[in-house]
Design an enzyme around this catalytic site. Structure first.
Site, PDB file in Angstrom:
ATOM      1  N   ARG A 156       0.841  -1.198   0.000  1.00 52.59           N
ATOM      2  CA  ARG A 156       0.000   0.000   0.000  1.00 52.59           C
ATOM      3  C   ARG A 156       0.874   1.245   0.000  1.00 52.59           C
ATOM      4  NH1 ARG A 156      -1.617   0.832   4.394  1.00 52.59           N
ATOM      5  NH2 ARG A 156      -1.187  -1.059   5.547  1.00 52.59           N
ATOM      6  N   TYR A 185      -1.534  -3.727  -6.709  1.00 51.48           N
ATOM      7  CA  TYR A 185      -1.255  -4.530  -5.510  1.00 51.48           C
ATOM      8  C   TYR A 185      -2.269  -4.359  -4.386  1.00 51.48           C
ATOM      9  CZ  TYR A 185       1.603  -7.484  -2.611  1.00 51.48           C
ATOM     10  OH  TYR A 185       2.052  -8.550  -1.865  1.00 51.48           O
ATOM     11  N   LYS A 235      -9.636  -2.356   1.778  1.00 46.22           N
ATOM     12  CA  LYS A 235      -9.427  -1.164   2.622  1.00 46.22           C
ATOM     13  C   LYS A 235     -10.223   0.049   2.139  1.00 46.22           C
ATOM     14  CE  LYS A 235      -6.347  -3.648   4.684  1.00 46.22           C
ATOM     15  NZ  LYS A 235      -6.468  -4.175   6.022  1.00 46.22           N
ATOM     16  N   HIS A 287     -10.662  -2.264  11.475  1.00 44.85           N
ATOM     17  CA  HIS A 287      -9.563  -3.128  11.012  1.00 44.85           C
ATOM     18  C   HIS A 287      -9.362  -4.235  12.054  1.00 44.85           C
ATOM     19  CE1 HIS A 287      -5.063  -3.293   9.567  1.00 44.85           C
ATOM     20  NE2 HIS A 287      -5.808  -4.168   8.944  1.00 44.85           N
ATOM     21  N   SER A 327      -1.352  -3.347  10.489  1.00 47.40           N
ATOM     22  CA  SER A 327      -0.987  -4.252   9.403  1.00 47.40           C
ATOM     23  C   SER A 327       0.254  -5.053   9.769  1.00 47.40           C
ATOM     24  CB  SER A 327      -0.723  -3.448   8.134  1.00 47.40           C
ATOM     25  OG  SER A 327      -1.884  -2.735   7.785  1.00 47.40           O
ATOM     26  N   ALA A 328       0.206  -6.338   9.435  1.00 48.82           N
ATOM     27  CA  ALA A 328       1.323  -7.264   9.665  1.00 48.82           C
ATOM     28  C   ALA A 328       1.715  -7.368  11.145  1.00 48.82           C
ATOM     29  CB  ALA A 328       2.530  -6.902   8.802  1.00 48.82           C
ATOM     30  N   CYS A 329       0.728  -7.285  12.034  1.00 49.33           N
ATOM     31  CA  CYS A 329       0.998  -7.413  13.468  1.00 49.33           C
ATOM     32  C   CYS A 329       0.248  -8.581  14.109  1.00 49.33           C
ATOM     33  CB  CYS A 329       0.665  -6.110  14.186  1.00 49.33           C
ATOM     34  SG  CYS A 329       1.815  -4.790  13.768  1.00 49.33           S
ATOM     35  N   ASP A 337      -9.411  -9.756   9.072  1.00 49.33           N
ATOM     36  CA  ASP A 337      -8.860  -8.419   8.782  1.00 49.33           C
ATOM     37  C   ASP A 337      -9.838  -7.274   9.023  1.00 49.33           C
ATOM     38  OD1 ASP A 337      -6.464  -7.033   7.817  1.00 49.33           O
ATOM     39  OD2 ASP A 337      -7.669  -6.463   6.090  1.00 49.33           O
ATOM     40  N   ARG A 382       2.099 -12.100  -0.266  1.00 44.67           N
ATOM     41  CA  ARG A 382       0.795 -12.484   0.304  1.00 44.67           C
ATOM     42  C   ARG A 382       0.194 -13.702  -0.384  1.00 44.67           C
ATOM     43  NH1 ARG A 382      -1.694  -8.699   4.310  1.00 44.67           N
ATOM     44  NH2 ARG A 382      -0.046  -7.161   4.562  1.00 44.67           N
ATOM     45  N   ARG A 420       3.114  -3.928  17.945  1.00 42.91           N
ATOM     46  CA  ARG A 420       4.480  -4.405  18.198  1.00 42.91           C
ATOM     47  C   ARG A 420       5.170  -3.406  19.111  1.00 42.91           C
ATOM     48  NH1 ARG A 420       6.727  -8.082  14.139  1.00 42.91           N
ATOM     49  NH2 ARG A 420       5.003  -8.703  12.791  1.00 42.91           N
ATOM     50  N   ASN A 478      -0.824 -17.862  22.455  1.00 40.54           N
ATOM     51  CA  ASN A 478      -1.636 -16.684  22.786  1.00 40.54           C
ATOM     52  C   ASN A 478      -2.989 -17.084  23.383  1.00 40.54           C
ATOM     53  OD1 ASN A 478       0.398 -14.949  21.958  1.00 40.54           O
ATOM     54  ND2 ASN A 478      -0.359 -14.849  19.845  1.00 40.54           N
TER      55      ASN A 478
HETATM   56  P1  GTP Z   1      -2.410  -7.583   7.671  1.00 41.41           P
HETATM   57  O1  GTP Z   1      -2.932  -8.639   6.759  1.00 41.41           O
HETATM   58  O2  GTP Z   1      -1.332  -6.760   7.061  1.00 41.41           O
HETATM   59  O3  GTP Z   1      -3.481  -6.718   8.245  1.00 41.41           O
HETATM   60  O4  GTP Z   1      -1.604  -8.350   8.856  1.00 41.41           O
HETATM   61  P2  GTP Z   1      -2.069  -9.194  10.126  1.00 41.41           P
HETATM   62  O5  GTP Z   1      -2.354  -8.282  11.260  1.00 41.41           O
HETATM   63  O6  GTP Z   1      -3.115 -10.171   9.746  1.00 41.41           O
HETATM   64  O7  GTP Z   1      -0.717  -9.981  10.516  1.00 41.41           O
HETATM   65  P3  GTP Z   1      -0.341 -11.526  10.390  1.00 41.41           P
HETATM   66  O8  GTP Z   1      -1.161 -12.402  11.271  1.00 41.41           O
HETATM   67  O9  GTP Z   1      -0.290 -11.884   8.958  1.00 41.41           O
HETATM   68  O10 GTP Z   1       1.138 -11.525  10.992  1.00 41.41           O
HETATM   69  C1  GTP Z   1       2.161 -10.748  10.446  1.00 41.41           C
HETATM   70  C2  GTP Z   1       3.487 -11.227  10.908  1.00 41.41           C
HETATM   71  O11 GTP Z   1       3.549 -11.250  12.336  1.00 41.41           O
HETATM   72  C3  GTP Z   1       3.822 -12.638  10.438  1.00 41.41           C
HETATM   73  O12 GTP Z   1       5.139 -12.668   9.966  1.00 41.41           O
HETATM   74  C4  GTP Z   1       3.659 -13.468  11.666  1.00 41.41           C
HETATM   75  O13 GTP Z   1       4.494 -14.592  11.655  1.00 41.41           O
HETATM   76  C5  GTP Z   1       3.992 -12.505  12.804  1.00 41.41           C
HETATM   77  N1  GTP Z   1       3.249 -12.852  14.046  1.00 41.41           N
HETATM   78  C6  GTP Z   1       1.907 -13.062  14.136  1.00 41.41           C
HETATM   79  N2  GTP Z   1       1.543 -13.420  15.397  1.00 41.41           N
HETATM   80  C7  GTP Z   1       2.687 -13.430  16.129  1.00 41.41           C
HETATM   81  C8  GTP Z   1       2.968 -13.714  17.507  1.00 41.41           C
HETATM   82  O14 GTP Z   1       2.111 -14.059  18.322  1.00 41.41           O
HETATM   83  N3  GTP Z   1       4.274 -13.606  17.893  1.00 41.41           N
HETATM   84  C9  GTP Z   1       5.262 -13.244  17.016  1.00 41.41           C
HETATM   85  N4  GTP Z   1       6.496 -13.166  17.478  1.00 41.41           N
HETATM   86  N5  GTP Z   1       5.032 -12.977  15.716  1.00 41.41           N
HETATM   87  C10 GTP Z   1       3.764 -13.063  15.268  1.00 41.41           C
HETATM   88  C1  SPV Z   2      -3.017  -4.419   5.516  1.00 39.26           C
HETATM   89  O1  SPV Z   2      -2.021  -3.811   5.118  1.00 39.26           O
HETATM   90  O2  SPV Z   2      -3.564  -4.161   6.614  1.00 39.26           O
HETATM   91  C2  SPV Z   2      -3.568  -5.525   4.710  1.00 39.26           C
HETATM   92  C3  SPV Z   2      -3.048  -5.731   3.361  1.00 39.26           C
HETATM   93  O3  SPV Z   2      -4.473  -6.205   5.165  1.00 39.26           O
HETATM   94  S1  SPV Z   2      -3.730  -4.654   2.180  1.00 39.26           S
HETATM   95  O4  SPV Z   2      -5.005  -5.217   1.751  1.00 39.26           O
HETATM   96  O5  SPV Z   2      -2.794  -4.590   1.058  1.00 39.26           O
HETATM   97  O6  SPV Z   2      -3.945  -3.356   2.757  1.00 39.26           O
HETATM   98 MN    MN Z   3      -5.003  -5.579   7.304  1.00 34.16          MN
END
Ligand code: GTP
Ligand code: SPV
Ligand code: MN
Length: 649
Positions: free
Chosen positions: A107, A256, A265, A285, A307-309, A332, A427, A458, A559
């Site tokens: 994004r 993308y 989004k 979200h 995102s990615a957390c 999501d 992804r 994080r 968790n």
């Molecule tokens: P978006 O799709 O971007 O919104 O991301 P998301 O919030 O769904 O994150 P996702 O579950 O895909 O996790 C993103 C990253 O965090 C991955 O590389 C996971 O391996 C890592 N991760 C997820 N949960 C944990 C956790 O409990 N502990 C640790 N250390 N890493 C984690």
């Molecule tokens: C995010 O970034 O929170 C996602 C991926 O879920 S995207 O749909 O590309 O925004």
């Molecule tokens: Mn997301």
């Protein structure tokens, strides 16, 4: 009235892609535009008008009205394989891999705009010289000129796909309909997984309005620059603009994820949060999960992490303590509304998972792995010569660790080589229905009852594994203070702690102060309805580290131990919480640690005074700079109270 009419069927072939003209549409301005698939006349009149206008603007060489069928997906997939944009991953059934132009991988927050007549509908009143970080405003006049310099003729030589889709179960009371026009057939395939794409939506539209999405990769033919990886895009000209009042999205230059799959989004968060405010609900979200305890009682929890957390991971968690069961409703986005009975109900408006690939493995997230063994699309991961996907995190699970691969940049690569196999924001796109633990009620039109909301990010330092907020308002305050280390999901590089209120910073659809007020107002039931049972609000941090930078908490399946504590709190167990200035934390021994390697409890749970003194000062500055006079007085009071509690520690 539409300026289009269709002419008779003529099976004339056009272009070199094997498309046949089914019928034609006649435009007063453009003459005959072939319809390659579908019947224009079967579209509702207002959709016909929308298509007409945009055809005249973008001038595609043909129109393809999608029906979401398997045949259609096969036809498009084969075309993309021929052209080299997709290739089958032979180790699985109907799985494909795609590599983007390396300039189009995430994004682009800096080029994402809300267009409103009044600036302060979009942004807060920040002091002179302070750039608002929550929502970016574009003036209507500037938007017009940005649009004029991009969209006219932008689909020349390309086919325009018309995608009608529903966010949420078709016809459901919380669901909404959208129509996306796009010149990317990769987007069509992904939208087919991520949304409900079916002619049935036209029947359910009725008198309701629909959200308009206009998307172009921004590379009209003949192309002027070499297209990289068969992935047309226009990175220098990217623009993602929303007109909330018109329920309209204009996206240019990127193919993308959240930039191009407009149901996600752009619609389900930025536009939907505007609709939600008008209609008295919330678009967030958040994942939604159902958790059943060993006694067989189920609770639903929504959780917002940036995102990615970790949302996808938490939503599909495989419990490491016996007797517990987790089932996923969504990973999501959550649309939630209080019922007349005072209970909050939530639906997942999406139909698939667009999940971060790196870090996903049988060890961390087996249920996600099971979800994408077939009918899925992988973008910017690596591919082995055996036709398997590969990314960072699969080192221990790959059959042959010496196998030759092609990395996401298209280069030969082996484990141990320099660089990365997969892009950090690579992804998978997988149908939600394929998840073995998808909740039986995941498509319930009225949604599932939400009893708790979790926020998290994080936070390497200072923030305990879990705390419970004192009240709905204190919870809103804590969510407004949400911060997290940056990730690869957006264009940021390097690691720094950023504010991400409600995990919505990139997705905020209107003035953040008004958004806070909306959350507060939701606690009050309108006359004639039962008092509202507001969910308890918690904050978690899976990412606290020790001095060596190692995570103090094992995370993932473990968790559930934290969820167990949360659920006992919901059940009214008061014996295991310790009051601290920031909220209730677990008393030592109140989290089930059976079978875990020893955990450093104090390091994991402590609430260090100096850290929180600094934090409260920093938050005050943040509120002053970023929310200003838009900050509701009650939230300011929460900050004052928290500051006093910390000072008295
Ligand atoms: P978006 O799709 O971007 O919104 O991301 P998301 O919030 O769904 O994150 P996702 O579950 O895909 O996790 C993103 C990253 O965090 C991955 O590389 C996971 O391996 C890592 N991760 C997820 N949960 C944990 C956790 O409990 N502990 C640790 N250390 N890493 C984690
Ligand atoms: C995010 O970034 O929170 C996602 C991926 O879920 S995207 O749909 O590309 O925004
Ligand atoms: Mn997301």
């Amino acid at each position: 009235m539409s300026s289009f009419s269709t002419t008779g069927d003529s099976l004339r072939q056009i272009g070199d892609e094997g498309f046949y003209v089914v019928n034609e549409v006649v435009s007063k301005r453009l003459g005959h535009i072939p319809i390659i698939k579908g019947d224009f006349h079967l579209l509702p009149a207002k959709v016909q008008r929308f298509v007409t206008e945009k055809v005249e603007l973008m001038r595609p060489r043909g129109i393809y009205i999608c029906d979401g069928s398997q045949n259609e997906a096969d036809e498009i997939t084969n075309k993309l394989i021929e052209r080299g944009m997709l290739s089958p991953l032979k180790a699985y059934e109907n799985n494909y891999i795609c590599r983007t132009d390396p300039r189009d991988v995430a994004r682009v927050e800096s080029k994402t705009w809300m267009v409103t007549p009044d600036k302060y509908q979009t942004v807060t009143h920040t002091p002179e010289g302070v750039e608002p970080i929550m929502a970016h405003w574009l003036a209507p006049n500037d938007f017009s000129s940005e649009l004029d310099s991009r969209f006219p003729g932008c689909m020349s030589g390309r086919i325009m796909y018309v995608i009608g889709f529903s966010m949420g179960p078709i016809g459901g009371p919380l669901s909404k309909i959208g129509v996306q026009l796009t010149d990317s057939n990769y987007v069509v395939l992904c939208m087919r997984i991520m949304t409900r794409m079916s002619p049935a939506i036209w029947d359910s539209l009725g008198d309701a309005d629909f959200v308009r999405g206009i998307h172009s990769v921004g590379v009209p033919r003949p192309v002027r620059e070499k297209v990289i990886n068969h992935w047309p895009c226009n990175p220098d000209r990217v623009l993602i603009a929303h007109r909330p009042a018109e329920r309209e999205i204009w996206s240019f230059g990127s193919g993308y994820g959240g930039n191009s799959l407009l149901g996600k989004k752009c619609f389900a968060l930025r536009i939907a949060s505007n609709i939600a405010r008008d209609e008295g609900w919330m678009a967030e979200h958040m994942l939604i999960m159902g958790v059943t305890n060993p006694q067989g009682h189920e609770r639903f929890i929504a959780a917002a992490f940036p995102s990615a957390c970790g949302k996808t991971n938490l939503a599909m968690l495989e419990p490491t303590i016996p007797g517990w069961k987790v089932r996923v409703v969504g990973d999501d986005i959550a649309w939630m509304k209080f019922g007349a009975d005072g209970q909050l109900y939530g639906i997942n408006p999406e139909n698939g998972f667009f999940g971060v690939a790196p870090g996903t493995s049988h060890k961390t997230n087996p249920m996600a792995m099971e979800s994408f063994q077939k009918n899925s699309i992988f973008t910017n991961v690596a591919e082995t010569v055996d036709g398997e996907y590969y990314w960072e995190g699969l080192e221990k699970e790959i059959k042959n660790p010496k196998v030759e691969m092609i990395n996401w940049l298209g280069q030969k690569w082996h484990i141990g080589d320099a660089g990365k196999a997969a892009h950090p924001n690579s992804r998978f796109t997988a149908p939600a229905a394929q998840c073995p633990i998808i909740h039986p009620d995941w498509e319930s039109p009225k949604g599932v009852p939400i009893d708790a909301i979790i926020f998290g990010g994080r936070r390497p330092e200072g923030v305990p594994l879990i705390f419970e907020t004192f009240s709905w308002i204190h919870g809103i305050f804590v969510a407004a203070c949400l911060k997290s280390e940056t990730t690869a999901a957006a264009e940021f590089t390097g690691k720094s702690i950023m504010h991400d209120p409600f995990a919505m910073r990139p997705f905020m659809g209107y003035n953040f102060g008004q958004y806070l007020q909306h959350w507060m107002d939701l606690a009050k039931a309108p006359k004639g309805e039962a008092a509202r049972k507001v969910p308890k609000i918690f904050h978690v941090n899976w990412f606290r580290t020790n001095k060596e930078g190692k995570f103090l908490w094992p995370g993932f399946g473990d968790n559930i131990r934290v969820i167990d504590w949360i659920i006992r709190r919901l059940d009214g167990d008061d014996s295991h919480a310790l009051k601290t200035p920031i909220g209730y934390v677990p008393t030592e021994g109140s989290i089930n640690m059976d079978g875990l390697d020893p955990v450093k409890w104090d390091e994991l749970m402590s609430v260090p005074k100096e850290y929180w003194q600094e934090d409260v000062k920093e938050v005050r500055k943040f509120f002053e700079a970023q929310v200003g006079i838009d900050l509701p007085a009650e939230i300011r009071r929460e900050l004052d109270e928290q500051e006093k509690r910390i000072a008295a520690m």
